[in-house]
Design an enzyme around this catalytic site. Structure first.
Site, mmCIF file in Angstrom:
data_model
loop_
_atom_site.group_PDB
_atom_site.id
_atom_site.type_symbol
_atom_site.label_atom_id
_atom_site.label_comp_id
_atom_site.label_asym_id
_atom_site.label_seq_id
_atom_site.Cartn_x
_atom_site.Cartn_y
_atom_site.Cartn_z
ATOM 1 N N MET A 152 16.959 45.103 -24.815
ATOM 2 C CA MET A 152 17.242 45.828 -23.565
ATOM 3 C C MET A 152 15.964 45.950 -22.745
ATOM 4 O O MET A 152 15.459 47.034 -22.475
ATOM 5 C CB MET A 152 17.848 47.195 -23.888
ATOM 6 C CG MET A 152 18.390 47.947 -22.681
ATOM 7 S SD MET A 152 19.763 47.129 -21.860
ATOM 8 C CE MET A 152 21.167 48.065 -22.476
ATOM 9 N N ILE A 157 15.876 42.168 -18.089
ATOM 10 C CA ILE A 157 17.041 41.280 -17.900
ATOM 11 C C ILE A 157 18.263 41.846 -18.629
ATOM 12 O O ILE A 157 19.368 41.881 -18.082
ATOM 13 C CB ILE A 157 16.725 39.835 -18.366
ATOM 14 C CG1 ILE A 157 15.564 39.255 -17.542
ATOM 15 C CG2 ILE A 157 17.962 38.940 -18.221
ATOM 16 C CD1 ILE A 157 15.080 37.862 -17.976
ATOM 17 N N GLU A 186 15.263 21.823 -26.857
ATOM 18 C CA GLU A 186 15.456 21.351 -25.469
ATOM 19 C C GLU A 186 14.579 20.148 -25.174
ATOM 20 O O GLU A 186 13.432 20.121 -25.633
ATOM 21 C CB GLU A 186 15.108 22.478 -24.494
ATOM 22 C CG GLU A 186 16.158 23.548 -24.493
ATOM 23 C CD GLU A 186 15.855 24.678 -23.518
ATOM 24 O OE1 GLU A 186 15.051 24.476 -22.581
ATOM 25 O OE2 GLU A 186 16.438 25.748 -23.697
ATOM 26 N N ARG A 212 16.090 32.327 -25.389
ATOM 27 C CA ARG A 212 15.431 31.117 -25.873
ATOM 28 C C ARG A 212 16.313 30.508 -26.953
ATOM 29 O O ARG A 212 16.877 31.244 -27.786
ATOM 30 C CB ARG A 212 14.050 31.447 -26.452
ATOM 31 C CG ARG A 212 12.973 31.694 -25.409
ATOM 32 C CD ARG A 212 12.610 30.426 -24.627
ATOM 33 N NE ARG A 212 11.555 30.641 -23.651
ATOM 34 C CZ ARG A 212 11.732 30.922 -22.349
ATOM 35 N NH1 ARG A 212 12.957 31.050 -21.861
ATOM 36 N NH2 ARG A 212 10.699 31.065 -21.542
ATOM 37 N N HIS A 263 19.536 25.252 -19.142
ATOM 38 C CA HIS A 263 18.435 26.203 -18.905
ATOM 39 C C HIS A 263 18.232 26.478 -17.408
ATOM 40 O O HIS A 263 17.156 26.219 -16.854
ATOM 41 C CB HIS A 263 17.130 25.700 -19.552
ATOM 42 C CG HIS A 263 16.164 26.817 -19.857
ATOM 43 N ND1 HIS A 263 15.298 26.802 -20.922
ATOM 44 C CD2 HIS A 263 15.922 28.003 -19.226
ATOM 45 C CE1 HIS A 263 14.574 27.899 -20.937
ATOM 46 N NE2 HIS A 263 14.938 28.654 -19.904
#
Ligand code: DGY
Length: 334
Positions: free
Chosen positions: A155, A158, A268, A239, A287
Protein backbone atom coordinates in the site's frame (compact mmCIF):
# COMPACT_ATOMS: atom_id res chain seq x y z
CA UNK A 1 29.39 20.66 -19.10
CA UNK A 2 29.54 16.87 -19.12
CA UNK A 3 29.02 13.90 -21.38
CA UNK A 4 26.01 11.67 -20.81
CA UNK A 5 25.00 8.33 -22.28
CA UNK A 6 21.26 7.97 -22.89
CA UNK A 7 20.49 4.30 -23.40
CA UNK A 8 17.31 4.73 -25.49
CA UNK A 9 15.35 7.38 -27.43
CA UNK A 10 13.88 10.11 -25.20
CA UNK A 11 11.63 13.13 -25.73
CA UNK A 12 13.13 16.32 -27.19
CA UNK A 13 12.06 18.20 -24.04
CA UNK A 14 14.41 16.07 -21.93
CA UNK A 15 17.31 16.68 -24.28
CA UNK A 16 16.61 20.44 -24.18
CA UNK A 17 17.05 20.43 -20.41
CA UNK A 18 20.46 18.75 -20.75
CA UNK A 19 21.58 20.92 -23.65
CA UNK A 20 20.59 24.09 -21.79
CA UNK A 21 23.33 23.17 -19.32
CA UNK A 22 25.65 22.51 -22.26
CA UNK A 23 25.87 18.79 -21.57
CA UNK A 24 26.52 16.60 -24.58
CA UNK A 25 24.70 13.35 -25.15
CA UNK A 26 25.35 10.04 -26.84
CA UNK A 27 21.93 8.51 -27.52
CA UNK A 28 21.18 4.94 -28.47
CA UNK A 29 18.43 5.85 -30.91
CA UNK A 30 17.66 2.26 -31.85
CA UNK A 31 14.94 0.16 -30.17
CA UNK A 32 17.37 -2.43 -28.89
CA UNK A 33 18.76 -2.72 -25.38
CA UNK A 34 22.49 -2.01 -25.43
CA UNK A 35 24.38 -5.23 -24.68
CA UNK A 36 26.52 -4.82 -21.55
CA UNK A 37 29.81 -4.58 -23.49
CA UNK A 38 28.41 -1.88 -25.73
CA UNK A 39 26.93 0.03 -22.80
CA UNK A 40 30.32 -0.02 -21.06
CA UNK A 41 32.09 1.09 -24.22
CA UNK A 42 29.72 3.97 -24.85
CA UNK A 43 29.53 5.10 -21.22
CA UNK A 44 33.32 4.99 -20.85
CA UNK A 45 34.75 8.41 -19.90
CA UNK A 46 31.26 9.94 -19.45
CA UNK A 47 29.89 11.46 -16.26
CA UNK A 48 26.33 10.16 -16.36
CA UNK A 49 23.98 7.51 -17.68
CA UNK A 50 20.26 8.04 -18.25
CA UNK A 51 18.79 4.56 -18.50
CA UNK A 52 15.63 2.49 -18.53
CA UNK A 53 14.44 -0.31 -16.27
CA UNK A 54 15.73 -2.97 -18.66
CA UNK A 55 19.34 -1.73 -18.57
CA UNK A 56 21.08 -3.87 -15.96
CA UNK A 57 23.77 -1.86 -14.20
CA UNK A 58 25.50 -3.99 -11.61
CA UNK A 59 28.75 -3.63 -9.70
CA UNK A 60 30.82 -5.28 -12.44
CA UNK A 61 29.56 -2.68 -14.94
CA UNK A 62 30.29 0.15 -12.49
CA UNK A 63 33.81 -1.16 -11.94
CA UNK A 64 34.51 -0.60 -15.62
CA UNK A 65 33.11 2.93 -15.52
CA UNK A 66 35.11 4.90 -12.94
CA UNK A 67 34.11 8.27 -14.50
CA UNK A 68 30.36 7.77 -13.88
CA UNK A 69 29.00 10.07 -11.17
CA UNK A 70 25.25 9.75 -11.74
CA UNK A 71 22.84 7.06 -12.95
CA UNK A 72 19.41 8.48 -13.64
CA UNK A 73 16.77 5.77 -14.12
CA UNK A 74 13.64 6.67 -16.08
CA UNK A 75 11.41 4.57 -13.82
CA UNK A 76 10.21 4.59 -10.26
CA UNK A 77 11.53 1.04 -9.72
CA UNK A 78 15.31 0.64 -9.65
CA UNK A 79 15.85 -3.10 -9.22
CA UNK A 80 17.93 -2.98 -12.42
CA UNK A 81 20.67 -1.05 -10.59
CA UNK A 82 22.89 -2.33 -7.78
CA UNK A 83 22.20 0.46 -5.28
CA UNK A 84 24.65 -0.71 -2.63
CA UNK A 85 27.33 -1.04 -5.32
CA UNK A 86 26.63 2.48 -6.56
CA UNK A 87 26.75 3.92 -3.04
CA UNK A 88 30.08 2.22 -2.34
CA UNK A 89 31.50 3.79 -5.49
CA UNK A 90 30.07 7.23 -4.73
CA UNK A 91 27.63 7.12 -7.67
CA UNK A 92 24.29 8.90 -7.20
CA UNK A 93 21.23 6.96 -8.40
CA UNK A 94 17.94 8.73 -9.10
CA UNK A 95 14.44 7.58 -10.10
CA UNK A 96 11.10 9.09 -11.15
CA UNK A 97 8.56 8.65 -8.34
CA UNK A 98 5.14 10.26 -8.15
CA UNK A 99 4.60 11.21 -11.77
CA UNK A 100 3.44 7.75 -12.81
CA UNK A 101 1.28 6.89 -9.81
CA UNK A 102 -2.15 7.70 -11.27
CA UNK A 103 -1.31 6.41 -14.75
CA UNK A 104 -0.16 3.05 -13.40
CA UNK A 105 -3.21 2.84 -11.15
CA UNK A 106 -5.42 3.47 -14.20
CA UNK A 107 -3.79 0.55 -15.99
CA UNK A 108 -4.02 -1.76 -12.97
CA UNK A 109 -7.71 -1.00 -12.72
CA UNK A 110 -8.21 -1.40 -16.47
CA UNK A 111 -6.61 -4.85 -16.22
CA UNK A 112 -8.85 -5.75 -13.30
CA UNK A 113 -11.95 -4.77 -15.30
CA UNK A 114 -10.65 -6.50 -18.45
CA UNK A 115 -10.06 -9.77 -16.64
CA UNK A 116 -13.29 -9.65 -14.66
CA UNK A 117 -15.43 -8.89 -17.72
CA UNK A 118 -13.34 -10.84 -20.25
CA UNK A 119 -13.01 -7.82 -22.51
CA UNK A 120 -10.06 -8.99 -24.69
CA UNK A 121 -11.80 -12.30 -25.37
CA UNK A 122 -15.09 -10.58 -26.21
CA UNK A 123 -13.22 -8.19 -28.51
CA UNK A 124 -11.67 -11.10 -30.42
CA UNK A 125 -15.07 -12.82 -30.67
CA UNK A 126 -16.69 -9.71 -32.11
CA UNK A 127 -13.91 -9.15 -34.64
CA UNK A 128 -14.09 -12.77 -35.73
CA UNK A 129 -17.74 -12.20 -36.74
CA UNK A 130 -19.01 -14.59 -34.06
CA UNK A 131 -21.58 -12.17 -32.60
CA UNK A 132 -24.71 -13.63 -34.19
CA UNK A 133 -27.28 -13.37 -31.49
CA UNK A 134 -27.89 -11.91 -28.02
CA UNK A 135 -28.18 -14.76 -25.51
CA UNK A 136 -29.05 -14.77 -21.84
CA UNK A 137 -26.65 -17.61 -21.08
CA UNK A 138 -24.00 -16.23 -23.32
CA UNK A 139 -20.31 -16.88 -23.70
CA UNK A 140 -17.92 -14.39 -22.14
CA UNK A 141 -19.95 -13.91 -18.99
CA UNK A 142 -17.63 -12.31 -16.49
CA UNK A 143 -17.97 -11.57 -12.79
CA UNK A 144 -19.08 -8.46 -10.93
CA UNK A 145 -16.58 -6.01 -9.55
CA UNK A 146 -18.90 -3.69 -7.68
CA UNK A 147 -19.03 -4.41 -3.95
CA UNK A 148 -16.36 -7.14 -4.05
CA UNK A 149 -13.19 -7.32 -1.93
CA UNK A 150 -9.93 -6.00 -3.33
CA UNK A 151 -6.70 -7.06 -1.63
CA UNK A 152 -3.84 -4.64 -2.21
CA UNK A 153 -0.36 -6.03 -1.62
CA UNK A 154 1.97 -3.06 -1.10
CA UNK A 155 0.00 0.00 0.00
CA UNK A 156 2.38 2.67 -1.28
CA UNK A 157 1.33 5.53 -3.55
CA UNK A 158 0.28 3.29 -6.47
CA UNK A 159 -1.48 0.76 -4.25
CA UNK A 160 -3.44 3.56 -2.62
CA UNK A 161 -4.35 5.09 -5.99
CA UNK A 162 -5.73 1.72 -7.13
CA UNK A 163 -7.62 1.33 -3.85
CA UNK A 164 -9.12 4.81 -4.31
CA UNK A 165 -10.50 3.87 -7.74
CA UNK A 166 -11.90 0.65 -6.30
CA UNK A 167 -13.52 2.30 -3.28
CA UNK A 168 -14.81 5.49 -4.85
CA UNK A 169 -15.75 4.15 -8.26
CA UNK A 170 -16.83 0.58 -7.49
CA UNK A 171 -17.70 0.62 -3.79
CA UNK A 172 -15.28 -2.24 -3.19
CA UNK A 173 -14.14 -3.32 0.25
CA UNK A 174 -10.41 -2.68 0.59
CA UNK A 175 -8.04 -4.85 2.57
CA UNK A 176 -4.27 -4.60 2.34
CA UNK A 177 -0.97 -6.08 3.37
CA UNK A 178 2.16 -3.95 3.30
CA UNK A 179 5.56 -3.56 4.92
CA UNK A 180 4.06 -0.77 7.05
CA UNK A 181 0.59 0.48 7.94
CA UNK A 182 -0.84 3.22 5.71
CA UNK A 183 -3.00 5.42 7.94
CA UNK A 184 -4.02 7.67 5.11
CA UNK A 185 -5.50 4.69 3.19
CA UNK A 186 -7.13 3.44 6.38
CA UNK A 187 -8.77 6.83 7.03
CA UNK A 188 -9.62 7.82 3.47
CA UNK A 189 -10.70 4.43 2.11
CA UNK A 190 -11.53 2.43 5.22
CA UNK A 191 -8.78 0.08 4.09
CA UNK A 192 -8.19 -2.70 6.60
CA UNK A 193 -4.68 -4.01 7.28
CA UNK A 194 -4.62 -7.82 7.34
CA UNK A 195 -2.02 -10.60 7.45
CA UNK A 196 -0.87 -11.75 4.01
CA UNK A 197 -2.54 -15.16 4.34
CA UNK A 198 -5.84 -13.58 5.33
CA UNK A 199 -5.67 -11.30 2.30
CA UNK A 200 -5.06 -14.33 0.09
CA UNK A 201 -7.98 -16.19 1.60
CA UNK A 202 -10.67 -13.52 1.38
CA UNK A 203 -9.88 -11.31 -1.64
CA UNK A 204 -11.90 -11.52 -4.84
CA UNK A 205 -9.21 -9.52 -6.62
CA UNK A 206 -5.58 -9.11 -5.59
CA UNK A 207 -3.43 -6.33 -7.02
CA UNK A 208 0.32 -6.24 -6.35
CA UNK A 209 2.25 -3.00 -5.88
CA UNK A 210 5.46 -4.05 -4.14
CA UNK A 211 8.98 -3.25 -5.30
CA UNK A 212 11.09 -6.22 -6.42
CA UNK A 213 13.43 -7.28 -3.60
CA UNK A 214 14.76 -10.61 -2.35
CA UNK A 215 11.75 -10.67 -0.01
CA UNK A 216 9.10 -10.05 -2.66
CA UNK A 217 10.54 -12.32 -5.36
CA UNK A 218 8.04 -15.15 -5.95
CA UNK A 219 5.81 -13.72 -3.24
CA UNK A 220 3.03 -15.39 -5.22
CA UNK A 221 3.82 -19.05 -5.76
CA UNK A 222 2.15 -22.47 -5.33
CA UNK A 223 1.50 -21.99 -1.60
CA UNK A 224 -0.17 -18.63 -2.15
CA UNK A 225 -2.31 -19.78 -5.10
CA UNK A 226 -3.54 -22.67 -2.95
CA UNK A 227 -4.71 -20.21 -0.31
CA UNK A 228 -6.58 -17.98 -2.76
CA UNK A 229 -10.28 -18.29 -3.59
CA UNK A 230 -11.08 -20.33 -6.69
CA UNK A 231 -12.88 -17.24 -7.97
CA UNK A 232 -9.93 -14.88 -7.37
CA UNK A 233 -8.22 -12.80 -10.04
CA UNK A 234 -4.59 -11.67 -9.65
CA UNK A 235 -3.36 -8.41 -11.18
CA UNK A 236 0.36 -7.64 -11.41
CA UNK A 237 1.58 -4.23 -12.57
CA UNK A 238 4.60 -4.18 -10.21
CA UNK A 239 7.49 -6.40 -11.31
CA UNK A 240 7.31 -9.77 -13.04
CA UNK A 241 9.42 -11.84 -10.62
CA UNK A 242 6.99 -11.03 -7.78
CA UNK A 243 4.86 -13.79 -9.32
CA UNK A 244 6.21 -17.30 -9.96
CA UNK A 245 4.92 -17.65 -13.52
CA UNK A 246 5.29 -21.44 -13.69
CA UNK A 247 3.23 -21.80 -10.50
CA UNK A 248 0.69 -19.31 -11.84
CA UNK A 249 0.29 -21.31 -15.05
CA UNK A 250 -0.39 -24.44 -12.98
CA UNK A 251 -2.90 -22.61 -10.78
CA UNK A 252 -4.74 -21.25 -13.82
CA UNK A 253 -4.79 -24.58 -15.64
CA UNK A 254 -6.03 -26.43 -12.54
CA UNK A 255 -8.72 -23.81 -11.91
CA UNK A 256 -7.12 -22.97 -8.54
CA UNK A 257 -7.82 -19.33 -9.33
CA UNK A 258 -10.13 -17.75 -11.85
CA UNK A 259 -7.76 -15.52 -13.76
CA UNK A 260 -4.80 -13.22 -13.98
CA UNK A 261 -3.99 -9.91 -15.64
CA UNK A 262 -0.31 -9.20 -16.06
CA UNK A 263 1.56 -6.14 -17.28
CA UNK A 264 4.98 -7.39 -16.14
CA UNK A 265 6.84 -10.66 -16.63
CA UNK A 266 9.62 -12.64 -15.02
CA UNK A 267 11.95 -12.59 -18.04
CA UNK A 268 10.85 -9.49 -19.95
CA UNK A 269 10.38 -9.15 -22.83
CA UNK A 270 9.79 -12.93 -22.89
CA UNK A 271 6.37 -14.11 -21.73
CA UNK A 272 5.86 -17.64 -20.41
CA UNK A 273 4.59 -19.57 -23.48
CA UNK A 274 1.81 -21.22 -21.47
CA UNK A 275 0.46 -17.82 -20.42
CA UNK A 276 0.20 -16.86 -24.07
CA UNK A 277 -1.91 -19.97 -24.71
CA UNK A 278 -4.32 -19.22 -21.86
CA UNK A 279 -6.66 -16.92 -23.74
CA UNK A 280 -9.78 -17.36 -21.67
CA UNK A 281 -8.55 -16.44 -18.23
CA UNK A 282 -5.43 -14.36 -18.79
CA UNK A 283 -5.01 -10.76 -19.95
CA UNK A 284 -1.51 -9.68 -21.00
CA UNK A 285 -0.05 -6.24 -21.71
CA UNK A 286 3.61 -5.37 -22.47
CA UNK A 287 4.68 -3.39 -19.36
CA UNK A 288 2.63 -0.31 -20.23
CA UNK A 289 1.71 0.77 -16.69
CA UNK A 290 3.17 4.25 -17.11
CA UNK A 291 2.65 4.45 -20.87
CA UNK A 292 0.57 7.57 -21.36
CA UNK A 293 2.11 10.35 -23.44
CA UNK A 294 1.87 12.84 -20.58
CA UNK A 295 3.42 10.54 -18.01
CA UNK A 296 6.26 9.25 -20.14
CA UNK A 297 7.15 12.86 -21.00
CA UNK A 298 7.14 13.77 -17.29
CA UNK A 299 9.31 10.76 -16.47
CA UNK A 300 11.89 11.70 -19.10
CA UNK A 301 12.11 15.36 -18.08
CA UNK A 302 12.28 14.39 -14.42
CA UNK A 303 15.19 12.05 -15.16
CA UNK A 304 16.95 14.84 -17.09
CA UNK A 305 16.45 17.29 -14.20
CA UNK A 306 17.78 14.74 -11.72
CA UNK A 307 20.89 14.41 -13.92
CA UNK A 308 21.32 18.19 -14.26
CA UNK A 309 21.11 18.80 -10.51
CA UNK A 310 23.41 15.91 -9.62
CA UNK A 311 26.04 17.04 -12.13
CA UNK A 312 25.94 20.52 -10.59
CA UNK A 313 26.99 18.85 -7.35
CA UNK A 314 23.56 19.39 -5.78
CA UNK A 315 21.37 16.77 -4.16
CA UNK A 316 19.07 15.71 -7.03
CA UNK A 317 15.35 15.86 -6.19
CA UNK A 318 14.85 12.10 -6.47
CA UNK A 319 17.99 10.64 -5.03
CA UNK A 320 17.55 6.94 -4.22
CA UNK A 321 20.79 6.37 -2.31
CA UNK A 322 20.92 9.12 0.32
CA UNK A 323 23.84 7.25 1.85
CA UNK A 324 26.04 8.37 -1.02
CA UNK A 325 25.84 11.95 0.25
CA UNK A 326 26.85 10.87 3.76
CA UNK A 327 29.80 8.97 2.28
CA UNK A 328 30.86 12.04 0.30
CA UNK A 329 30.61 14.27 3.39
CA UNK A 330 32.60 11.75 5.40
CA UNK A 331 35.37 11.58 2.84
CA UNK A 332 35.46 15.43 2.67
CA UNK A 333 35.91 15.49 6.45
CA UNK A 334 38.77 12.99 6.34
C1 DGY B 1 8.51 1.99 -13.29
O1 DGY B 1 8.66 3.20 -13.44
O2 DGY B 1 9.12 1.34 -12.46
C2 DGY B 1 7.46 1.35 -14.14
O3 DGY B 1 7.52 -0.02 -14.09
C3 DGY B 1 7.56 1.86 -15.57
O4 DGY B 1 6.31 1.65 -16.14
Amino acid sequence: MAEILITRKVFREALDLLEKERHTTDINDTDRILPTRELIKRAGGKAGIICLLNDKIDASVMDELPSIKVISNIAVGYDNIDIAGATERGIMVTNTPGVLTETTADLAFALLVSAARKIPEADQYTRAGQFKNWQLMQEHMGVDIYGKTLGIVGMGAIGQAVARRAKKGFDMRIIYHSSSRNESAENELEAKYVAFDELLAVSDFISTHVPLTKKTEHMFSTREFKKMKHSAILINTARGPVVDEAALVEALKDGRIRGAALDVFEEEPAVHPELIKLRENVVLTPHIGSASIETRLRMATMAALNMVEALKGNRPPNLVNEAVIQRKNLSKGN
